[in-house]
Write a protein that holds these residues in place. Structure first.
Motif, mmCIF file in Angstrom:
data_model
loop_
_atom_site.group_PDB
_atom_site.id
_atom_site.type_symbol
_atom_site.label_atom_id
_atom_site.label_comp_id
_atom_site.label_asym_id
_atom_site.label_seq_id
_atom_site.Cartn_x
_atom_site.Cartn_y
_atom_site.Cartn_z
ATOM 1 N N LEU A 103 45.969 38.658 37.382
ATOM 2 C CA LEU A 103 44.778 38.604 38.232
ATOM 3 C C LEU A 103 43.743 37.611 37.690
ATOM 4 C CD1 LEU A 103 44.526 42.400 39.051
ATOM 5 C CD2 LEU A 103 45.050 40.565 40.667
ATOM 6 N N LEU A 104 43.599 37.533 36.373
ATOM 7 C CA LEU A 104 42.669 36.566 35.787
ATOM 8 C C LEU A 104 43.150 35.134 36.001
ATOM 9 C CD1 LEU A 104 41.611 38.292 32.456
ATOM 10 C CD2 LEU A 104 40.167 37.808 34.443
ATOM 11 N N ARG A 105 44.472 34.928 35.976
ATOM 12 C CA ARG A 105 45.011 33.589 36.260
ATOM 13 C C ARG A 105 44.672 33.164 37.676
ATOM 14 N NH1 ARG A 105 49.877 35.135 34.237
ATOM 15 N NH2 ARG A 105 49.892 34.651 32.046
ATOM 16 N N GLU A 106 44.723 34.114 38.600
ATOM 17 C CA GLU A 106 44.422 33.820 40.001
ATOM 18 C C GLU A 106 42.934 33.572 40.220
ATOM 19 O OE1 GLU A 106 45.973 37.157 42.180
ATOM 20 O OE2 GLU A 106 48.041 36.665 41.670
ATOM 21 N N ASP A 107 42.081 34.325 39.497
ATOM 22 C CA ASP A 107 40.637 34.196 39.672
ATOM 23 C C ASP A 107 39.939 34.597 38.372
ATOM 24 O OD1 ASP A 107 37.981 34.144 40.423
ATOM 25 O OD2 ASP A 107 38.144 35.759 41.899
ATOM 26 N N ALA A 108 39.655 33.618 37.526
ATOM 27 C CA ALA A 108 39.024 33.899 36.234
ATOM 28 C C ALA A 108 37.589 34.397 36.386
ATOM 29 C CB ALA A 108 39.056 32.659 35.352
ATOM 30 N N ARG A 109 37.023 34.246 37.579
ATOM 31 C CA ARG A 109 35.641 34.677 37.806
ATOM 32 C C ARG A 109 35.538 36.056 38.446
ATOM 33 N NH1 ARG A 109 31.471 30.317 39.591
ATOM 34 N NH2 ARG A 109 30.505 32.323 39.802
ATOM 35 N N ILE A 110 36.658 36.737 38.600
ATOM 36 C CA ILE A 110 36.632 38.067 39.209
ATOM 37 C C ILE A 110 35.726 38.979 38.378
ATOM 38 C CG2 ILE A 110 38.700 38.855 37.984
ATOM 39 C CD1 ILE A 110 39.449 40.434 40.529
ATOM 40 N N SER A 111 34.947 39.801 39.039
ATOM 41 C CA SER A 111 34.043 40.698 38.316
ATOM 42 C C SER A 111 34.851 41.791 37.627
ATOM 43 C CB SER A 111 33.032 41.333 39.272
ATOM 44 O OG SER A 111 33.686 42.265 40.125
ATOM 45 N N ALA A 112 34.269 42.326 36.556
ATOM 46 C CA ALA A 112 34.922 43.420 35.832
ATOM 47 C C ALA A 112 35.128 44.615 36.758
ATOM 48 C CB ALA A 112 34.103 43.805 34.614
ATOM 49 N N LYS A 113 34.169 44.853 37.615
ATOM 50 C CA LYS A 113 34.268 45.980 38.545
ATOM 51 C C LYS A 113 35.454 45.802 39.487
ATOM 52 C CE LYS A 113 31.618 48.437 42.072
ATOM 53 N NZ LYS A 113 30.354 48.491 42.805
ATOM 54 N N ALA A 114 35.591 44.608 40.069
ATOM 55 C CA ALA A 114 36.692 44.351 41.000
ATOM 56 C C ALA A 114 38.035 44.362 40.280
ATOM 57 C CB ALA A 114 36.481 43.015 41.708
ATOM 58 N N LEU A 115 38.086 43.777 39.093
ATOM 59 C CA LEU A 115 39.327 43.740 38.333
ATOM 60 C C LEU A 115 39.750 45.147 37.918
ATOM 61 C CD1 LEU A 115 41.575 42.095 37.033
ATOM 62 C CD2 LEU A 115 40.058 41.661 35.099
ATOM 63 N N ALA A 116 38.798 45.929 37.448
ATOM 64 C CA ALA A 116 39.094 47.311 37.054
ATOM 65 C C ALA A 116 39.651 48.106 38.234
ATOM 66 C CB ALA A 116 37.839 47.986 36.491
ATOM 67 N N ALA A 117 39.058 47.920 39.404
ATOM 68 C CA ALA A 117 39.526 48.632 40.599
ATOM 69 C C ALA A 117 40.951 48.213 40.963
ATOM 70 C CB ALA A 117 38.580 48.368 41.768
ATOM 71 N N LYS A 118 41.240 46.917 40.856
ATOM 72 C CA LYS A 118 42.573 46.423 41.228
ATOM 73 C C LYS A 118 43.660 46.931 40.297
ATOM 74 C CE LYS A 118 41.374 42.318 43.794
ATOM 75 N NZ LYS A 118 41.881 41.020 44.206
ATOM 76 N N VAL A 119 43.337 47.112 39.014
ATOM 77 C CA VAL A 119 44.359 47.562 38.069
ATOM 78 C C VAL A 119 44.284 49.062 37.788
ATOM 79 C CG1 VAL A 119 44.607 45.301 36.979
ATOM 80 C CG2 VAL A 119 43.002 46.958 36.020
ATOM 81 N N GLY A 120 43.310 49.735 38.391
ATOM 82 C CA GLY A 120 43.220 51.182 38.251
ATOM 83 C C GLY A 120 42.715 51.650 36.898
ATOM 84 N N LEU A 121 41.727 50.948 36.350
ATOM 85 C CA LEU A 121 41.140 51.331 35.068
ATOM 86 C C LEU A 121 39.634 51.475 35.207
ATOM 87 C CD1 LEU A 121 42.886 48.826 32.614
ATOM 88 C CD2 LEU A 121 43.299 51.280 32.749
ATOM 89 N N ALA A 122 39.047 52.240 34.303
ATOM 90 C CA ALA A 122 37.589 52.275 34.198
ATOM 91 C C ALA A 122 37.142 50.935 33.616
ATOM 92 C CB ALA A 122 37.161 53.414 33.276
ATOM 93 N N ARG A 123 35.927 50.511 33.956
ATOM 94 C CA ARG A 123 35.433 49.222 33.454
ATOM 95 C C ARG A 123 35.434 49.167 31.932
ATOM 96 N NH1 ARG A 123 30.173 47.805 36.914
ATOM 97 N NH2 ARG A 123 30.390 49.929 37.608
ATOM 98 N N SER A 124 35.075 50.267 31.272
ATOM 99 C CA SER A 124 35.058 50.275 29.806
ATOM 100 C C SER A 124 36.468 50.069 29.241
ATOM 101 C CB SER A 124 34.444 51.571 29.277
ATOM 102 O OG SER A 124 35.181 52.692 29.744
ATOM 103 N N SER A 125 37.458 50.693 29.857
ATOM 104 C CA SER A 125 38.848 50.513 29.414
ATOM 105 C C SER A 125 39.304 49.074 29.654
ATOM 106 C CB SER A 125 39.785 51.467 30.149
ATOM 107 O OG SER A 125 39.461 52.797 29.850
ATOM 108 N N LEU A 126 38.919 48.525 30.794
ATOM 109 C CA LEU A 126 39.259 47.146 31.103
ATOM 110 C C LEU A 126 38.636 46.206 30.068
ATOM 111 C CD1 LEU A 126 40.395 44.978 33.170
ATOM 112 C CD2 LEU A 126 38.039 44.898 33.983
#
Length: 139
Positions: free
Chosen positions: A13-36
């Motif tokens: 996901l970071l390769r596709e969009d390095a600017r993705i927010s932590a919130k959006a990335l965490a939601a996509k991978v199913g993790l809490a932001r702190s875990s991400l």
């Protein structure tokens, strides 16, 4: 560190969009932001994530080339460290076979491209370089 499936999902996901927010990335991978954030910090510390880039299609960059490099000995991490400092170096791939490195360069002019090529050619670890100037990007 060996990335697990969740780490590989984050990296994809970071390769596709390095600017993705932590919130959006965490939601996509199913993790809490702190875990991400913890996972990303570990990936960065292990050198798996080496940085974040903006890939800009800039028409003023009028000289693009692939530099094929044969090294005197491999591996040669000091060459890669020097290449990382050159903003015109967009990608460096280590290859198996006769050619050791494939380096993509984008410079503002042929003169600058030539300077970069000469600089790389004079690295003490470099045995030989071949430059292929890109005429057109097909895909």
């Amino acid at each position: 560190m060996t990335p697990d499936d969740k780490d590989r999902e984050i990296l994809t996901l970071l390769r596709e969009d390095a600017r993705i927010s932590a919130k959006a990335l965490a939601a996509k991978v199913g993790l809490a932001r702190s875990s991400l954030r913890d996972r990303i910090a570990k990936l960065e510390k292990a050198g798996i994530i080496r940085g974040y880039r903006t890939d800009i299609a800039d028409p003023s960059l009028s000289a693009v080339a692939c530099l094929l490099v044969k090294l005197k000995t491999t591996p040669s991490p000091q060459v890669v460290k020097r290449l990382e400092r050159l903003p015109e170096v967009k990608r460096c791939l280590s290859l198996a076979g006769e050619i050791d490195l494939l380096i993509d360069i984008a410079a503002e002019s042929l003169a600058r491209l030539n300077q970069i090529r000469d600089e790389i050619s004079h690295f003490p670890e470099v045995a030989e370089t071949t430059t292929a100037v890109v005429l057109r990007q097909e895909i």
